[in-house]
Design a protein around this motif. Structure first.
Motif, PDB file in Angstrom:
ATOM      1  N   ASP A 308       0.831  -1.210   0.000  1.00  0.00           N
ATOM      2  CA  ASP A 308       0.000   0.000   0.000  1.00  0.00           C
ATOM      3  C   ASP A 308       0.861   1.255   0.000  1.00  0.00           C
ATOM      4  OD1 ASP A 308      -2.260  -1.505  -0.019  1.00  0.00           O
ATOM      5  OD2 ASP A 308      -2.622  -1.386   2.155  1.00  0.00           O
ATOM      6  N   LEU A 309       1.861   1.284   0.892  1.00  0.00           N
ATOM      7  CA  LEU A 309       2.748   2.443   0.928  1.00  0.00           C
ATOM      8  C   LEU A 309       3.571   2.536  -0.346  1.00  0.00           C
ATOM      9  CD1 LEU A 309       4.038   2.447   4.618  1.00  0.00           C
ATOM     10  CD2 LEU A 309       2.626   4.178   3.510  1.00  0.00           C
ATOM     11  N   LEU A 310       4.006   1.384  -0.871  1.00  0.00           N
ATOM     12  CA  LEU A 310       4.809   1.388  -2.086  1.00  0.00           C
ATOM     13  C   LEU A 310       4.028   1.985  -3.248  1.00  0.00           C
ATOM     14  CD1 LEU A 310       7.433   0.533  -3.550  1.00  0.00           C
ATOM     15  CD2 LEU A 310       6.333  -1.670  -4.007  1.00  0.00           C
ATOM     16  N   SER A 311       2.772   1.596  -3.369  1.00  0.00           N
ATOM     17  CA  SER A 311       1.978   2.073  -4.507  1.00  0.00           C
ATOM     18  C   SER A 311       1.780   3.579  -4.460  1.00  0.00           C
ATOM     19  CB  SER A 311       0.620   1.359  -4.529  1.00  0.00           C
ATOM     20  OG  SER A 311      -0.110   1.648  -3.348  1.00  0.00           O
ATOM     21  N   SER A 312       1.746   4.164  -3.265  1.00  0.00           N
ATOM     22  CA  SER A 312       1.554   5.615  -3.170  1.00  0.00           C
ATOM     23  C   SER A 312       2.828   6.394  -3.502  1.00  0.00           C
ATOM     24  CB  SER A 312       1.063   5.999  -1.774  1.00  0.00           C
ATOM     25  OG  SER A 312       2.046   5.666  -0.802  1.00  0.00           O
ATOM     26  N   ALA A 313       3.989   5.731  -3.426  1.00  0.00           N
ATOM     27  CA  ALA A 313       5.251   6.421  -3.718  1.00  0.00           C
ATOM     28  C   ALA A 313       5.862   5.983  -5.045  1.00  0.00           C
ATOM     29  CB  ALA A 313       6.256   6.172  -2.585  1.00  0.00           C
ATOM     30  N   LEU A 314       5.248   4.975  -5.685  1.00  0.00           N
ATOM     31  CA  LEU A 314       5.843   4.360  -6.872  1.00  0.00           C
ATOM     32  C   LEU A 314       4.988   4.619  -8.103  1.00  0.00           C
ATOM     33  CD1 LEU A 314       7.978   2.231  -8.015  1.00  0.00           C
ATOM     34  CD2 LEU A 314       6.187   0.527  -7.592  1.00  0.00           C
ATOM     35  N   THR A 315       5.646   4.955  -9.206  1.00  0.00           N
ATOM     36  CA  THR A 315       4.979   4.995 -10.506  1.00  0.00           C
ATOM     37  C   THR A 315       5.785   4.140 -11.476  1.00  0.00           C
ATOM     38  OG1 THR A 315       6.176   6.979 -11.186  1.00  0.00           O
ATOM     39  CG2 THR A 315       4.036   7.304 -10.134  1.00  0.00           C
ATOM     40  N   LYS A 316       5.080   3.404 -12.343  1.00  0.00           N
ATOM     41  CA  LYS A 316       5.765   2.576 -13.341  1.00  0.00           C
ATOM     42  C   LYS A 316       4.890   2.491 -14.582  1.00  0.00           C
ATOM     43  CE  LYS A 316       3.954  -1.596 -11.136  1.00  0.00           C
ATOM     44  NZ  LYS A 316       4.224  -2.866 -10.485  1.00  0.00           N
ATOM     45  N   SER A 317       5.550   2.460 -15.730  1.00  0.00           N
ATOM     46  CA  SER A 317       4.809   2.380 -16.979  1.00  0.00           C
ATOM     47  C   SER A 317       5.733   1.859 -18.066  1.00  0.00           C
ATOM     48  CB  SER A 317       4.258   3.759 -17.373  1.00  0.00           C
ATOM     49  OG  SER A 317       5.332   4.663 -17.591  1.00  0.00           O
ATOM     50  N   PHE A 318       5.168   1.214 -19.097  1.00  0.00           N
ATOM     51  CA  PHE A 318       5.964   0.824 -20.260  1.00  0.00           C
ATOM     52  C   PHE A 318       5.070   0.762 -21.477  1.00  0.00           C
ATOM     53  CE2 PHE A 318       4.379  -3.221 -18.695  1.00  0.00           C
ATOM     54  CZ  PHE A 318       4.135  -3.978 -19.842  1.00  0.00           C
ATOM     55  N   SER A 319       5.669   1.057 -22.619  1.00  0.00           N
ATOM     56  CA  SER A 319       4.961   1.026 -23.881  1.00  0.00           C
ATOM     57  C   SER A 319       5.985   0.866 -24.990  1.00  0.00           C
ATOM     58  CB  SER A 319       4.148   2.313 -24.092  1.00  0.00           C
ATOM     59  OG  SER A 319       3.517   2.295 -25.355  1.00  0.00           O
ATOM     60  N   GLY A 320       5.789  -0.156 -25.810  1.00  0.00           N
ATOM     61  CA  GLY A 320       6.728  -0.371 -26.906  1.00  0.00           C
ATOM     62  C   GLY A 320       8.119  -0.665 -26.396  1.00  0.00           C
ATOM     63  N   LYS A 321       9.074   0.153 -26.814  1.00  0.00           N
ATOM     64  CA  LYS A 321      10.479  -0.069 -26.465  1.00  0.00           C
ATOM     65  C   LYS A 321      10.881   0.595 -25.157  1.00  0.00           C
ATOM     66  CE  LYS A 321      11.808  -0.152 -31.368  1.00  0.00           C
ATOM     67  NZ  LYS A 321      12.660   0.478 -32.405  1.00  0.00           N
ATOM     68  N   LYS A 322      10.005   1.397 -24.569  1.00  0.00           N
ATOM     69  CA  LYS A 322      10.398   2.231 -23.431  1.00  0.00           C
ATOM     70  C   LYS A 322       9.631   1.885 -22.168  1.00  0.00           C
ATOM     71  CE  LYS A 322      11.445   6.039 -26.592  1.00  0.00           C
ATOM     72  NZ  LYS A 322      11.151   7.432 -26.981  1.00  0.00           N
TER      73      LYS A 322
END
Length: 991
Positions: A308-322
């Motif tokens: 729960d705490l991690l999700s509030s401080a963490l952002t992650k994303s990916f699309s294609g090559k990045k």
């Protein structure tokens, strides 16, 4: 991640205990907000006030900053805005919050500020109710505030470039030494380290390990700010940055490291150890990933924080090559509990990802270097024949034995029915479960489980016989066709100690095992705990195409054992060979592998012989479970140039650096089992690449020292501590010395000019010795360490009739260590080493490093030779070469003592007698016979001498020009300065 070590000292906040919120009642909603962040008596964290308007917010925040930063101009502007403000503002930040009344007792700390003081009160009255602001003050531990730690990771084609930036300030009134621990993946190499001290940046310099360590220790003792990064542990498991921070100084550390992310169980893993050791106002981890094949999965997890705490401080994303990951916890999120002042950021932060695999291989080419990734999917598993060789000696008693049994039982659940297996147990003797390999049928697996559950520890440790029994069993099964033709064999040994019965010599056991296996299958050695010779296990595994793994004594030891088996449980190909067109590739890394396991990846890199090639072809051949396979990858120039289009995600020559990284890693492994000249060559190559690409490896360290005055230009091998390596110095120069030379060496060079620098006087004394060619002089003799150095004089090519103008030099040197049974003869043509009766000869045309039993000799082609006897004795011999057709002058040698602190007080000789402190006084300076060289009177060793001011040359830095060294010249062969007379130092021969 970096964290400051130090004892937290209790300090009062401005205004005393009230500023800690002790008068704040709990009950109302607004005051419950305040109580959430109440601080303990030892906290240094926050100063909090009520706020009415946004302008008041700005004015008060700047007021607090001005206490720390003197931002007076901004403060006046904010004060004016606050005076004119009439809007209501509501602003709250994380951290401790308190009742408005908490401000009142702090007025004493704000006195003398006139109108601004009234505006503070006015802002509070304007609110009419409690709106809250927290202004963070630095959290200081033992005088040190670490106020920012940021980690930025850039990954391109599995090659990760990571930058850790930490900023700190020393609030104490004395210099403070702070240790920053940066725990890195085992396979990472540090590539750069800089200190920025009060706005001035000092770059790091890669050197041989001990050189860096000694340079740092000297800087600390002098009170200068210095930094040291050194590799420690068997595979670079931990780096330590130790810094002595001057009083009042701000320091920024920027540490850069690189690694090739290895595919493990189907994923690439980027591992970051987080441990800042205190709350950090600005803490952030970011990762930008670029993969030409496209990213298929991306995840991040932290062992020290709930999801729960991690999700509030963490952002992650990916699309294609990045792909992108960011972890940015606030101060409140860093606290180990709502009212705690210590940080919960202590553990592992792991980013994992994988790439799309439309094709089993991917080749990328940039700037003439290529990398080839190979990881096929969907192939049937090759059946395996596994012999488990398990240590059941008395030292395995208790938890280790229970964990081993638990792991083996779990492994038996995963063994496939097509596999064959057996167990060999060893203590003082050797016992087997079955006489031969048996198929893993359900019935046999059930019987094996009963056998494992009944294993008991007993007796000694007979590694040799156990391994030979297992190897013989596998060989016999193959010879007698008891196992499938398209199966592969594996030996897995687990031990927690050293051989102590039967054949117990490690080198003999290695030889026996190597001969028995004959390169046919791999050996995997698992070392349980620390009470064993891990290097032996690793060498034996590597030379039999396997690897060693340490199993740590912990509650999860059984999981570590299971995890290793899972890595080798599913071979998809055997005898894999990666091939390229003949003569098309240079510097190819390892391209043959005994096994390819599911979930892993083969990586090969190299350099194109022709950078303008229009196409590229690679073939991968291997034996599968059913048939032989060949995978072909082709690239044309258009595809080669694709990678260059993504400049935002590409860091420079990343494929070239990946190639260098792989090459160094493989050279370091090869040298573990190499001997003699082969080992020296592997070492020299790895050192050369480490220095060229600025990698900190087990052979090198990195150091940066704040220079005195303006001497911050170059750091050459025999004078560490001056800064970056001179661009004109060949790379091998950067690892010449393996101990710290003092700033004031003793040497003899030229006609032979003896120069004795006296640090207490910041001055030097020099003298000549006039003797006939062929005379041998004793330069150093230490009866305690057994070291002697003698030099033989040579004359000019054509004798002069005037003996007073005759020039003589040293043409031969003899260096001996009686205790170590070493002798080194240095002439104008060659260097000869004797160790007992064994002789090695090298030319001045060689560039080579020789290390043996405490002796280190480095020859740098046509330049110099460095000789080190352990830690504390280092000599440099400089080769002077003149034009061959020069009618008079000869080539000659210079001899420099750059470290003598381990030589005894009984050391003597023309140079050795001056290793001990002595004093002299110079007076009555007056014009001499040469108007440019004044004379003076010197009192030294109870003698009154007439001396002349002159200069000699130090040729260590530049052998052709030299550096002038001003000195007082003592006439008549040093009479009155040296003990006795110069003829006392004549000896019959070099040794």
């Amino acid at each position: 991640m970096a964290g400051a070590r130090g004892e937290q000292r209790r300090q009062a906040l401005p205004g005393g205990p009230q500023s800690r919120g002790e008068d704040c009642p709990e009950g109302s909603g607004k005051n419950r907000r305040a109580s959430r962040g109440r601080r303990t008596g030892s906290d240094l964290g926050f100063y909090t006030i009520s706020l009415a308007t946004a302008a008041c917010k700005q004015m008060i925040e700047l007021r607090m900053q001005s206490d720390h930063q003197n931002s007076g101009g901004q403060l006046k502007a904010a004060t004016k805005d606050a005076a004119q403000a009439s809007d209501m503002g509501d602003w709250e930040t994380g951290g401790a919050t308190y009742q408005a009344g908490a401000l009142e007792p702090t007025k004493g700390s704000l006195k003398g500020r006139g109108q601004e003081e009234d505006l503070v009160s006015g802002c509070l009255r304007l609110a009419g109710h409690h709106l809250l602001i927290t202004v963070p003050l630095p959290q200081v531990v033992d005088g040190i505030e670490v106020y920012s730690t940021k980690v930025h990771c850039k990954v391109t084609s599995r090659f990760a470039h990571n930058v850790v930036t930490t900023r700190a300030v020393n609030h104490a009134d004395t210099a403070k030494e702070v240790s920053f621990d940066v725990e890195l993946p085992k396979t990472a190499f540090i590539t750069n380290f800089t200190l920025t001290i009060d706005g001035v940046t000092y770059p790091g310099n890669v050197k041989e390990k001990e050189v860096a360590k000694k340079q740092y220790e000297k800087a600390v003792s002098q009170g200068k700010t210095a930094g040291l990064v050194k590799a420690s542990g068997r595979k670079l498991e931990k780096f330590t940055v130790s810094v002595n921070v001057a009083a009042g100084s701000k320091v920024t550390f920027e540490l850069t490291y690189e690694e090739l992310l290895k595919r493990h169980k189907g994923k690439y893993e980027m591992y970051l150890k987080v441990q800042p050791k205190q709350l950090v106002k600005h803490f952030e981890i970011t990762a930008d990933i670029f993969e030409p094949q496209g990213i298929s999965t991306l995840d991040a997890e932290a062992s020290f924080i709930t999801n729960d705490l991690l999700s509030s401080a963490l952002t992650k994303s990916f699309s294609g090559k990045k792909g992108h990951v960011s972890f940015k916890p606030s101060l409140d999120q860093q606290r180990s509990c709502p009212t705690c002042t210590d940080s919960l950021l202590k553990g592992d932060f792991i980013i994992t990802y994988d790439v799309n695999r439309e094709s089993p291989a991917n080749v990328q080419i940039v700037n003439g270097y290529f990398v080839h990734f190979f990881a096929p999917q969907g192939l049937p598993v090759v059946p395996k024949n596994v012999v488990f060789v398990i240590d059941v000696s008395g030292s395995m008693h208790g938890r280790k034995m229970e964990q081993t049994k638990d792991a083996l039982l779990k492994i038996l659940e995963d063994v496939k029915e097509d596999d064959y297996l057996n167990f060999i147990l060893f203590s003082g003797g050797v016992t087997t479960w079955k006489d031969t390999l048996v198929q893993a049928t359900p019935e046999n697996i059930q019987e094996a489980r009963k056998f494992v559950m009944n294993i008991r520890d007993q007796g000694m440790t007979n590694i040799n016989d156990a391994l030979l029994r297992g190897i013989s069993m596998l060989n016999k099964a193959r010879e007698e066709f008891r196992v499938p033709e398209r199966s592969t064999s594996i030996v897995i040994m687990l031990t927690d100690g050293d051989a102590n019965v039967g054949e117990s010599r490690p080198e003999k056991i290695q030889e026996n095992v190597r001969n028995a296996i004959g390169g046919k299958f791999p050996l995997y050695n698992l070392g349980f705990g620390n009470n064993l010779n891990y290097n032996f296990l690793e060498r034996m595994a590597l030379e039999n195409h396997g690897l060693a793994r340490r199993i740590y004594e912990d509650s999860d030891a059984n999981l570590q054992l299971q995890g290793f088996y899972e890595e080798v449980a599913n071979p998809l190909l055997t005898d894999v060979e990666v091939g390229y067109p003949e003569n098309a590739i240079l510097g190819l890394t390892q391209n043959t592998y005994q096994h390819f396991y599911d979930g892993s990846e083969i990586v090969v890199a190299g350099r194109l012989a022709d950078e303008d090639v229009n196409s590229f072809k690679a073939d991968v051949k291997g034996h599968g479970a059913i048939n032989d396979l060949t995978f072909t990858e082709k690239l044309d120039r258009k595809e080669m140039e694709e990678a260059l289009k993504e400049q935002d995600y590409i860091f420079g020559n990343y494929i070239e650096r990946l190639w260098a990284y792989l090459t160094i890693e493989q050279l370091l492994e090869k040298r573990k089992n190499a001997h003699g000249e082969e080992k020296e060559n592997f070492t020299a190559q790895a050192l050369d690449l480490s220095l060229k690409y600025h990698f900190v490896t087990p052979l090198t360290s990195m150091v940066v020292t704040k220079p005195e005055d303006n001497e911050n230009k170059t750091a050459i091998a025999d004078k560490p501590g001056e800064g970056p390596v001179d661009a004109e110095v060949i790379p091998s120069m950067a690892y010449l010395t393996n101990s710290r030379p003092p700033q004031t060496p003793y040497y003899v060079d030229g006609d032979p000019h003896f120069i004795i620098q006296v640090p207490e006087k910041d001055d030097a004394i020099c003298f000549n010795i006039d003797e006939d060619p062929g005379t041998v002089l004793r330069l150093i003799q230490d009866p305690v360490t057994g070291l002697t150095v003698n030099g033989q004089i040579i004359g000019e090519k054509r004798s002069s009739l005037d003996s007073q103008t005759r020039k003589t030099y040293f043409g031969k040197l003899g260096i001996a260590n009686a205790q170590m049974d070493f002798q080194i003869e240095v002439t104008l043509e060659r260097i000869t080493l004797w160790h007992g009766a064994a002789q090695s000869t090298f030319s001045w045309l060689d560039t080579v490093m020789v290390t043996q039993d405490g002796l280190s000799v480095t020859i740098n082609r046509k330049k110099n030779m460095v000789v080190s006897f352990g830690d504390g004795v280092t000599f440099v011999v400089v080769l002077h070469q003149v034009w061959k057709k020069q009618p008079i002058h000869h080539d000659f040698l210079g001899f420099y003592v750059v470290d003598s602190h381990r030589m005894s007080a009984q050391t003597h000789g023309l140079l050795g007698q001056f290793f001990h402190p002595f004093d002299f006084e110079v007076s009555d300076v007056h014009p001499g016979s040469d108007p440019t060289k004044p004379d003076a009177t010197m009192v030294v060793k109870n003698h009154r001498l007439t001396v002349t001011r002159g200069s000699q040359k130090d040729y260590r830095k530049d052998v052709s020009v030299g550096t002038n060294v001003a000195c007082w010249f003592v006439h008549n062969n040093g009479q009155g300065l040296i003990d006795g007379v110069h003829s006392d130092y004549i000896v019959p021969n070099l040794f």
